[in-house]
Each structure stands twice: as structure tokens, then as C-alpha cells.
Design a protein around this motif. Structure first.
Motif, mmCIF file in Angstrom:
data_model
loop_
_atom_site.group_PDB
_atom_site.id
_atom_site.type_symbol
_atom_site.label_atom_id
_atom_site.label_comp_id
_atom_site.label_asym_id
_atom_site.label_seq_id
_atom_site.Cartn_x
_atom_site.Cartn_y
_atom_site.Cartn_z
ATOM 1 N N UNK A 76 44.519 30.612 44.205
ATOM 2 C CA UNK A 76 44.835 31.426 45.386
ATOM 3 C C UNK A 76 45.961 32.406 45.067
ATOM 4 N N UNK A 77 46.973 31.933 44.339
ATOM 5 C CA UNK A 77 48.101 32.798 43.961
ATOM 6 C C UNK A 77 47.655 33.911 43.022
ATOM 7 N N UNK A 78 46.805 33.560 42.057
ATOM 8 C CA UNK A 78 46.369 34.549 41.061
ATOM 9 C C UNK A 78 45.485 35.643 41.650
ATOM 10 N N UNK A 79 44.763 35.330 42.730
ATOM 11 C CA UNK A 79 43.903 36.335 43.361
ATOM 12 C C UNK A 79 44.719 37.447 44.013
ATOM 13 N N UNK A 80 45.911 37.085 44.514
ATOM 14 C CA UNK A 80 46.834 38.052 45.126
ATOM 15 C C UNK A 80 46.154 38.915 46.193
ATOM 16 N N UNK A 81 45.326 38.287 46.988
ATOM 17 C CA UNK A 81 44.625 39.044 48.034
ATOM 18 C C UNK A 81 44.532 38.281 49.356
ATOM 19 N N UNK A 82 45.221 37.120 49.436
ATOM 20 C CA UNK A 82 45.104 36.264 50.621
ATOM 21 C C UNK A 82 46.347 36.419 51.501
ATOM 22 N N UNK A 83 46.143 36.799 52.751
ATOM 23 C CA UNK A 83 47.247 36.995 53.693
ATOM 24 C C UNK A 83 47.300 35.941 54.781
ATOM 25 N N UNK A 84 46.201 35.232 54.980
ATOM 26 C CA UNK A 84 46.111 34.269 56.075
ATOM 27 C C UNK A 84 44.969 33.305 55.770
ATOM 28 N N UNK A 85 45.042 32.105 56.340
ATOM 29 C CA UNK A 85 43.929 31.153 56.265
ATOM 30 C C UNK A 85 43.224 31.123 57.621
ATOM 31 N N UNK A 86 41.895 31.053 57.658
ATOM 32 C CA UNK A 86 41.004 31.176 56.509
ATOM 33 C C UNK A 86 40.763 32.635 56.137
ATOM 34 N N UNK A 87 40.419 32.848 54.873
ATOM 35 C CA UNK A 87 39.951 34.151 54.398
ATOM 36 C C UNK A 87 38.645 33.931 53.644
ATOM 37 N N UNK A 88 37.654 34.782 53.910
ATOM 38 C CA UNK A 88 36.386 34.713 53.202
ATOM 39 C C UNK A 88 36.169 35.995 52.413
ATOM 40 N N UNK A 89 35.764 35.836 51.162
ATOM 41 C CA UNK A 89 35.500 36.967 50.273
ATOM 42 C C UNK A 89 34.037 36.927 49.853
ATOM 43 N N UNK A 90 33.347 38.043 49.991
ATOM 44 C CA UNK A 90 31.956 38.135 49.561
ATOM 45 C C UNK A 90 31.871 39.049 48.350
ATOM 46 N N UNK A 91 31.381 38.482 47.245
ATOM 47 C CA UNK A 91 31.222 39.237 45.996
ATOM 48 C C UNK A 91 29.750 39.590 45.773
ATOM 49 N N UNK A 92 29.524 40.789 45.279
ATOM 50 C CA UNK A 92 28.198 41.170 44.798
ATOM 51 C C UNK A 92 28.364 41.816 43.435
ATOM 52 N N UNK A 93 27.699 41.226 42.463
ATOM 53 C CA UNK A 93 27.778 41.711 41.075
ATOM 54 C C UNK A 93 29.231 41.828 40.608
ATOM 55 N N UNK A 94 30.020 40.822 40.965
ATOM 56 C CA UNK A 94 31.387 40.735 40.474
ATOM 57 C C UNK A 94 32.433 41.492 41.254
ATOM 58 N N UNK A 95 32.027 42.204 42.304
ATOM 59 C CA UNK A 95 32.988 42.989 43.087
ATOM 60 C C UNK A 95 33.029 42.529 44.541
ATOM 61 N N UNK A 96 34.233 42.551 45.123
ATOM 62 C CA UNK A 96 34.384 42.180 46.533
ATOM 63 C C UNK A 96 33.815 43.298 47.404
ATOM 64 N N UNK A 97 32.803 42.966 48.216
ATOM 65 C CA UNK A 97 32.219 43.969 49.107
ATOM 66 C C UNK A 97 32.554 43.696 50.578
ATOM 67 N N UNK A 98 33.161 42.506 50.835
ATOM 68 C CA UNK A 98 33.470 42.139 52.221
ATOM 69 C C UNK A 98 34.605 41.127 52.216
ATOM 70 N N UNK A 99 35.573 41.340 53.104
ATOM 71 C CA UNK A 99 36.686 40.404 53.261
ATOM 72 C C UNK A 99 36.864 40.125 54.747
ATOM 73 N N UNK A 100 36.941 38.843 55.091
ATOM 74 C CA UNK A 100 37.075 38.448 56.496
ATOM 75 C C UNK A 100 38.266 37.515 56.649
#
Length: 241
Positions: free
Chosen positions: A202-226
Motif C-alpha cells: 500500500x505504501x509503495x503504490x503511493x496512490x491511496x488516500x482513504x479506505x476503501x479504494x478500488x483500482x481497475x487496471x487494463x493492460x497494466x495501466x490504471x483506468x479507474x479509481x474509486x
């Protein structure tokens, strides 16, 4: 024409009072991560309070924090050890217990008290330094960053759910994930990560501001963050389709 002008005036007044109401509801002592971090760094011996439970604190916490909240048996003793003339920095899993404690301290003569927006999720999730109990993370079955990256690389579509077992909204995500899993089957890889098991990921991703957070990847790239659970199922369906 007069009726139209009157209607517009009333609409403007309603909007004005609504905005005033929102501004009054916003707590100026709940501060963003960088403000919280900068204020802490400006103190020689910062007074940092982890307002979570003792079991949560034992697993991970901000370096230098002490652990208590309004329900602690030794609350009075902890309060007596603090310097009311200096700032107090408080956090919890979100902003519930920390805000309650912050308000209580300000009401009882403390000069400054700040609550961290997003709580420990925001701190660890953006790579700030923290303590993690090494005895809690020695299980080799726990997810590492290398394994995480391999999952992302090896699967076309990956949905990652990041949260904590101590986070109430996070628990509400689980049944929604089961529905999504049944709906999309093998076309979607679902990964669930909890702070208690894999804090360093979680620390290494450096993209989480709150719980819960959902990340959707397509072909290795984040296309959606909730962030959060509002309209989660609908938002996921839209993103996946």
C-alpha cells in the motif's frame, strides 16, 4: 417577467445559504496529509496520537505516536502527559475517532489539535514513514510488491480492493466484489489487499488516500479509481464495460 426575477432571486438565496451551511460543516482542523506532515516536521518533539484500538496500533502506526482515544481506560493519564500549549496531531483509520478526540481536546483548553484527513490510509498510502510490527508480516503467503506487479502484468483486467479489516465501509465492499466476481468470471482478476497484511505494498503504490479504494487496471495501466462505496457497483459496471 417579475415572477422569473423573483424565482431567480430565491434560487440564488437558497444556493447562498447552502454554501454557507457547507462551509460551516467543514472542520478546519481536519487537514490534508501534506499540511499534517509539514506541521509534524516543524515540531522538535511532536505530540502524535493514534486514536485507533490497541490491536490496530500494535500492527502499524506513525513513528513516535502514542495510542489512546476517548474510550481508553487511561485517558486522563494520557491527557495529563500532553502539553496544552503545543499542537496535537491525531489520526485513526478514517476521521471518526480522531475528530472526536480533536474536538474534545480543543474544548478542554488545548491550543491546537489537528486530525488527519483520510487517517492512516492516507499516511501509509502516500508513502510516509511508519512502523510495522515485523512479527505480523513474516507469513510468506502475504502479498509482496513484486507479486502484485506480476499479477497486474499477467492479467488483462485486474480489480484491486485496498482497505482494512478495521474499516467499516471496507466490509461493505466484500459482498459487492462477490457479485462482480460472479458476473465477470475469468475475464476479471480480483485482488484484495488489507493494511494488516500488506502495508508495504500500500505504501509503495503511493496512490491511496482513504479506505476503501478500488483500482481497475487494463493492460497494466490504471483506468479507474474509486474512493469509498457510494454507487460502487454501478461505477464498476460502467468502468468494466
Amino acid at each position: 417577467m417579475k415572477n422569473s426575477k423573483l424565482k431567480n432571486s430565491l434560487t440564488a438565496l437558497v444556493l447562498l445559504f447552502t454554501l454557507i451551511g457547507f462551509s460551516q460543516d467543514k472542520n478546519p482542523n481536519v487537514v490534508p496529509l501534506e499540511v499534517f506532515y509539514t506541521k509534524i516536521k516543524s515540531q522538535k518533539k511532536p505530540q502524535i496520537i493514534d486514536a485507533r484500538g490497541a490491536d490496530e496500533f500494535a500492527l502499524n502506526h506513525i513513528n513516535g505516536a502514542v495510542n489512546f482515544n476517548l474510550q481508553s481506560e487511561n485517558y486522563a493519564k494520557h491527557i495529563a502527559s500532553l502539553d496544552k500549549s503545543k499542537p496535537v496531531f491525531i489520526y485513526s483509520i478514517g476521521a471518526g475517532r480522531s475528530v472526536a478526540l480533536e474536538k474534545e481536546l480543543l474544548k478542554n483548553g488545548f491550543k491546537e489539535a489537528y486530525s488527519l484527513e483520510g487517517g492512516i490510509a492516507n499516511w501509509i498510502g502516500n508513502g510516509k514513514p511508519f512502523y510495522a510490527n515485523p512479527d505480523s508480516y513474516r507469513d510468506k503467503s502475504k502479498l509482496s510488491l513484486t507479486e502484485y506487479n506480476k499479477i497486474i502484468a499477467d492479467n488483462n483486467t485486474v480489480l484491486v480492493d485496498i482497505g482494512s479489516k478495521y474499516c467499516a465501509p471496507c466490509k461493505k465492499v466484500k459482498p459487492i466484489l462477490e457479485t462482480i466476481r460472479a458476473q465477470y468470471g475469468s475475464n476479471l482478476k480480483i485482488v484484495e489487499i488489507e493494511l494488516e497484511d500488506s502495508p508495504q505494498v500500500i505504501a509503495d503504490l503511493k496512490t491511496i488516500n482513504v479506505f476503501p479504494t478500488l483500482l481497475l487496471y487494463k493492460k497494466g495501466k490504471i483506468i479507474f479509481k474509486k474512493e469509498g462505496i457510494s454507487d460502487l457497483k454501478n461505477d464498476l459496471d460502467v468502468a468494466l464495460n
